[in-house]
Scaffold this motif. Sequence first.
Motif, PDB file in Angstrom:
ATOM      1  N   VAL A 113       5.597   3.166  -2.343  1.00  0.00           N
ATOM      2  CA  VAL A 113       6.269   4.160  -3.185  1.00  0.00           C
ATOM      3  C   VAL A 113       7.378   4.860  -2.408  1.00  0.00           C
ATOM      4  CG1 VAL A 113       5.965   6.332  -4.453  1.00  0.00           C
ATOM      5  CG2 VAL A 113       4.278   4.511  -4.693  1.00  0.00           C
ATOM      6  N   CYS A 114       7.120   5.128  -1.121  1.00  0.00           N
ATOM      7  CA  CYS A 114       8.156   5.767  -0.285  1.00  0.00           C
ATOM      8  C   CYS A 114       9.427   4.934  -0.223  1.00  0.00           C
ATOM      9  CB  CYS A 114       7.630   5.979   1.134  1.00  0.00           C
ATOM     10  SG  CYS A 114       6.414   7.299   1.295  1.00  0.00           S
ATOM     11  N   LEU A 115       9.285   3.632  -0.297  1.00  0.00           N
ATOM     12  CA  LEU A 115      10.438   2.744  -0.173  1.00  0.00           C
ATOM     13  C   LEU A 115      11.326   2.759  -1.410  1.00  0.00           C
ATOM     14  CD1 LEU A 115       8.651  -0.296   1.513  1.00  0.00           C
ATOM     15  CD2 LEU A 115      10.172   1.356   2.599  1.00  0.00           C
ATOM     16  N   LYS A 116      10.849   3.425  -2.482  1.00  0.00           N
ATOM     17  CA  LYS A 116      11.640   3.472  -3.709  1.00  0.00           C
ATOM     18  C   LYS A 116      12.928   4.272  -3.507  1.00  0.00           C
ATOM     19  CE  LYS A 116      11.444   5.084  -8.511  1.00  0.00           C
ATOM     20  NZ  LYS A 116      10.591   5.710  -9.559  1.00  0.00           N
ATOM     21  N   ILE A 117      12.858   5.351  -2.720  1.00  0.00           N
ATOM     22  CA  ILE A 117      14.025   6.228  -2.552  1.00  0.00           C
ATOM     23  C   ILE A 117      15.181   5.505  -1.862  1.00  0.00           C
ATOM     24  CG2 ILE A 117      14.832   8.404  -1.569  1.00  0.00           C
ATOM     25  CD1 ILE A 117      12.930   8.695  -3.929  1.00  0.00           C
ATOM     26  N   PRO A 118      14.929   4.827  -0.706  1.00  0.00           N
ATOM     27  CA  PRO A 118      16.063   4.112  -0.078  1.00  0.00           C
ATOM     28  C   PRO A 118      16.291   2.729  -0.683  1.00  0.00           C
ATOM     29  CG  PRO A 118      14.129   3.910   1.301  1.00  0.00           C
ATOM     30  CD  PRO A 118      13.721   4.789   0.153  1.00  0.00           C
ATOM     31  N   GLN A 119      15.450   2.361  -1.689  1.00  0.00           N
ATOM     32  CA  GLN A 119      15.580   1.069  -2.368  1.00  0.00           C
ATOM     33  C   GLN A 119      15.457  -0.096  -1.385  1.00  0.00           C
ATOM     34  OE1 GLN A 119      19.311   1.464  -4.435  1.00  0.00           O
ATOM     35  NE2 GLN A 119      18.562   3.085  -5.782  1.00  0.00           N
ATOM     36  N   GLU A 120      14.443   0.001  -0.537  1.00  0.00           N
ATOM     37  CA  GLU A 120      14.213  -1.031   0.478  1.00  0.00           C
ATOM     38  C   GLU A 120      13.233  -2.071  -0.060  1.00  0.00           C
ATOM     39  OE1 GLU A 120      15.610  -1.508   3.284  1.00  0.00           O
ATOM     40  OE2 GLU A 120      16.664   0.366   3.698  1.00  0.00           O
ATOM     41  N   TRP A 121      13.676  -2.874  -1.035  1.00  0.00           N
ATOM     42  CA  TRP A 121      12.760  -3.816  -1.660  1.00  0.00           C
ATOM     43  C   TRP A 121      12.393  -4.967  -0.719  1.00  0.00           C
ATOM     44  CZ3 TRP A 121      14.145  -8.889  -2.210  1.00  0.00           C
ATOM     45  CH2 TRP A 121      15.500  -9.191  -2.175  1.00  0.00           C
ATOM     46  N   SER A 122      13.256  -5.307   0.229  1.00  0.00           N
ATOM     47  CA  SER A 122      12.930  -6.405   1.154  1.00  0.00           C
ATOM     48  C   SER A 122      11.762  -6.014   2.057  1.00  0.00           C
ATOM     49  CB  SER A 122      14.156  -6.771   1.994  1.00  0.00           C
ATOM     50  OG  SER A 122      14.612  -5.640   2.735  1.00  0.00           O
ATOM     51  N   ILE A 123      11.731  -4.747   2.493  1.00  0.00           N
ATOM     52  CA  ILE A 123      10.599  -4.278   3.306  1.00  0.00           C
ATOM     53  C   ILE A 123       9.338  -4.244   2.453  1.00  0.00           C
ATOM     54  CG2 ILE A 123       9.694  -2.364   4.673  1.00  0.00           C
ATOM     55  CD1 ILE A 123      12.521  -1.575   5.355  1.00  0.00           C
ATOM     56  N   ALA A 124       9.494  -3.871   1.178  1.00  0.00           N
ATOM     57  CA  ALA A 124       8.343  -3.851   0.267  1.00  0.00           C
ATOM     58  C   ALA A 124       7.730  -5.247   0.152  1.00  0.00           C
ATOM     59  CB  ALA A 124       8.764  -3.340  -1.104  1.00  0.00           C
ATOM     60  N   MET A 125       8.572  -6.261   0.061  1.00  0.00           N
ATOM     61  CA  MET A 125       8.069  -7.636  -0.025  1.00  0.00           C
ATOM     62  C   MET A 125       7.330  -8.031   1.248  1.00  0.00           C
ATOM     63  SD  MET A 125       8.617  -8.802  -2.970  1.00  0.00           S
ATOM     64  CE  MET A 125       8.193 -10.509  -2.613  1.00  0.00           C
ATOM     65  N   GLU A 126       7.834  -7.586   2.402  1.00  0.00           N
ATOM     66  CA  GLU A 126       7.150  -7.886   3.671  1.00  0.00           C
ATOM     67  C   GLU A 126       5.759  -7.247   3.685  1.00  0.00           C
ATOM     68  OE1 GLU A 126       9.438  -6.897   7.101  1.00  0.00           O
ATOM     69  OE2 GLU A 126      11.255  -7.899   6.380  1.00  0.00           O
ATOM     70  N   LEU A 127       5.674  -6.006   3.189  1.00  0.00           N
ATOM     71  CA  LEU A 127       4.380  -5.332   3.151  1.00  0.00           C
ATOM     72  C   LEU A 127       3.398  -6.075   2.251  1.00  0.00           C
ATOM     73  CD1 LEU A 127       5.150  -1.488   3.004  1.00  0.00           C
ATOM     74  CD2 LEU A 127       4.114  -2.783   4.869  1.00  0.00           C
ATOM     75  N   ALA A 180       6.394  -2.093  -5.637  1.00  0.00           N
ATOM     76  CA  ALA A 180       7.461  -2.939  -5.092  1.00  0.00           C
ATOM     77  C   ALA A 180       8.587  -3.114  -6.109  1.00  0.00           C
ATOM     78  CB  ALA A 180       6.898  -4.297  -4.685  1.00  0.00           C
ATOM     79  N   MET A 181       8.220  -3.281  -7.390  1.00  0.00           N
ATOM     80  CA  MET A 181       9.236  -3.398  -8.438  1.00  0.00           C
ATOM     81  C   MET A 181      10.103  -2.134  -8.510  1.00  0.00           C
ATOM     82  SD  MET A 181       7.341  -5.239 -11.670  1.00  0.00           S
ATOM     83  CE  MET A 181       8.747  -4.872 -12.739  1.00  0.00           C
ATOM     84  N   SER A 182       9.462  -0.983  -8.316  1.00  0.00           N
ATOM     85  CA  SER A 182      10.188   0.295  -8.414  1.00  0.00           C
ATOM     86  C   SER A 182      11.267   0.417  -7.356  1.00  0.00           C
ATOM     87  CB  SER A 182       9.219   1.471  -8.282  1.00  0.00           C
ATOM     88  OG  SER A 182       8.319   1.507  -9.359  1.00  0.00           O
ATOM     89  N   THR A 183      11.090  -0.267  -6.213  1.00  0.00           N
ATOM     90  CA  THR A 183      12.072  -0.147  -5.128  1.00  0.00           C
ATOM     91  C   THR A 183      13.406  -0.785  -5.492  1.00  0.00           C
ATOM     92  OG1 THR A 183      11.340  -2.194  -4.060  1.00  0.00           O
ATOM     93  CG2 THR A 183      10.240  -0.151  -3.395  1.00  0.00           C
TER      94      THR A 183
END
Length: 567
Positions: free
Chosen positions: A304-318, A337-340
């Motif tokens: 959820v934290c990754l939504k603000i900087p829109q770091e979807w690639s890091i979300a996928m790694e997680l 992850a979709m929200s990012t």
Amino acid sequence: MPRGHKDRYSSGCSEFKEESDISKILALGQNPYPEELRPVCVQCAGKWIKYPKYITNLLQTLVDKGRVRVAELVFDFMRGNGIEMGTIHWNTMISALQDTPETGLQWLDWMKHSGVEPDVVSYNAVLKQSQHTKDWQKSLQILEDMTRDQVAANIRTLNTVIDTCVQSGQRALAVQLALSLYEWHLEVDVLTCLSLIDAFHEYGGWQKALSLLFGMPQLELEANEFCFSSAMVSCRNSHQWQRAFHLFYSMQAFQLLPDAACYSAMIGACEESGTSWALALSLLRQMMRSQVAPNHSCFTSTLVCLKIPQEWSIAMELLSFMPQFGIIPNHIHWNAAMSTCATSDWQQALVLMNMMRDLGIHPDTDTVAIAMDAYQTASLWQTALNMFRSMPTLELFPGIRSYNSALNTLHQMECGFEIWSSALKEGVYPKLLNKGRNILDLHRLSRGAAQIALRWWLGEVVPELLESDPARYYLIITGHGKEHKEGSVISDTTRHLLDSLGLRFRLPNKKEKVEVQAQAAGEDFGAFSLTKKHLSAQTLRRQLKLPSLWRLWVKTVRVFTVAARAW
């Protein structure tokens, strides 16, 4: 053979036979028929009568091995064949029950009718069942029964009741019970403090939580990591995320090592701050270095934290990293992850949704809401509308999140009024007018939902009041954004719409504010009060150009009956 040796030999044989009896019963499986079990029980009955301790060991072993149903059958055989059952045997069975507290109370009645008086262990076991079902009324009833039966409660009794009240939302009652401990001649212990800190998780309770946490040494009690993690949650829920950080780093002074719950609370505080996504990732790495396994909540909050900087690639790694810790990503993680990328790379958001479906993860209402956000980014309002309409075919029923997303996209379209009408009919926004028809509460509404709600209220509700039952004032509550991240946006939107309609407004006076806050408006109070002398029912209806309300109801029926394209 010397007498002593003979006794030891006899004891050894008895223990061997006891193990043999247990083995015979276990060999019958998880759910033996009574007629299968009875011959073994008949064979062992003589020994059970002579040595009651065998009954205790047998019942406890069956319970420990998950054979509670078998233990009940053995217990019923013993009762039916005149084998004397003591308090410890009854307590073993009551403690093993996984049913409702009503079942436990029924066992207590059977116990009394058998001539065996329940003790504090008996009642504590039934209270534990009430705790699992969060039945605080039943817990209080059991406490009264103990007093009536002259069974002295212990600290475990009161802690269980207090925690049940906390878990069921009866926080004030939990605090009252804790304050009455001295009447029971009991002293507060660590579990009592932990339950009370949990009671302060609601908004604004962080000061009480910290006061209790740091006051524990005065009670000669040492706070543990659970107390600290609970206090962090209280701070996070009250938007005091800096204080949550301070608690986390102060644990070292108390010689405490953070556990998964502490890290989860800290990462949740990062989520609350909205700016500390890098710190959330750092905490996750720190957990791994400290050999503390991350739990579901840690990964969810980080995503959820990754939504603000829109770091979807890091979300996928997680998401790909989670199985290494025995956690398979579920729809909550995929939604995060979709929200990012829903507002930055809408196509990637839809790719993730398709990946969910390929993995057999059924979309939920949040998935649909995030997808509609993505279509809003792409200005594909017709596709968003089709998706909203198709929800019933997916056995999904729109909630507040779905309506908020749909109205964000469609509030300026004619279909937006249809969706808003449906939301009113379904009671999606129950707090909208619960303080009075002259007070519009926009808490929990999205930007688009708030715009259409304001137009509806000014065009339908206020004119009707002006003509039939004029109020002393007309108030629009927007909040300061503490409870909803769009709060400040909603305030700006409200101001802009009122200006465009030529309506004068002011900040509410002290009397108006007190009246509304008395109705649980809370501390998140940002509002506009309309200047009454400039309100005209005819002018409002003409300027807003809303269709009549009955036409909205008729159109609503079509929203859920039109066949939509499969998505």
